[in-house]
Design a protein around this motif. Structure first.
Motif: not given
Length: 152
Positions: A123-152
């Motif tokens: 996980k980490g932050e970027y200007t205006g929001g944050r991200y998280a990589y989730i290990d969904t390899l076993e069930s979905l066969k790919v990593i999922i990234e969540l992107l949340e931008n700050d409310k303006k």
């Protein structure tokens, strides 16, 4: 698991790991006949607050973003520090790394996914929001990234 835990099913981004971002940017720009967007570095750990597998990490990467209609294509060239990018590139080589979704309520979403055996990788932050990589390899066969931008 409850249905549609992310609150969306619209893919916002596909992330691709590369060893040479300059060369790969040129190849994509030429292939699609679009402008090369150039690349930028992720913020240093003091600003990004990067954590990988629960530990602070100096991990940084060069990123390039291509607007492909309603979808963003992200090219990622990781540095040598521990990260999901470096680990995946070393183990699997160049190619797709994740699909990303824009969400609201990052903490709740991460907690729900972890309770369903889909642990947080990075996980980490970027200007205006944050991200998280989730290990969904076993069930979905790919990593999922969540992107949340700050409310303006």
């Amino acid at each position: 698991m409850e249905k549609n835990v992310l609150g969306t099913h619209v893919i916002a981004q596909i992330g691709i790991l590369v060893r040479d971002i300059e060369k790969t940017c040129e190849a994509y720009a030429e292939f699609f006949g679009v402008e090369n967007p150039g690349w930028s570095f992720t913020a240093p750990v003091e600003m990004a607050r990067t954590e990988y597998r629960g530990e602070r990490s100096e991990a940084r990467a060069k990123l390039a973003f291509f607007k492909m209609g309603s979808l963003q294509l992200e090219l990622i060239e990781p540095d040598e520090h521990p990260s999901t990018w470096r680990e995946y590139l070393d183990e699997h080589g160049e190619g797709p790394h994740h699909i990303a979704f824009r969400i609201e309520g990052m903490k709740d979403k991460v907690m729900t996914l972890e309770l369903n055996q889909m642990p947080l990788l990075q996980k980490g932050e970027y200007t205006g929001g944050r991200y998280a990589y989730i290990d969904t390899l076993e069930s979905l066969k790919v990593i999922i990234e969540l992107l949340e931008n700050d409310k303006k």
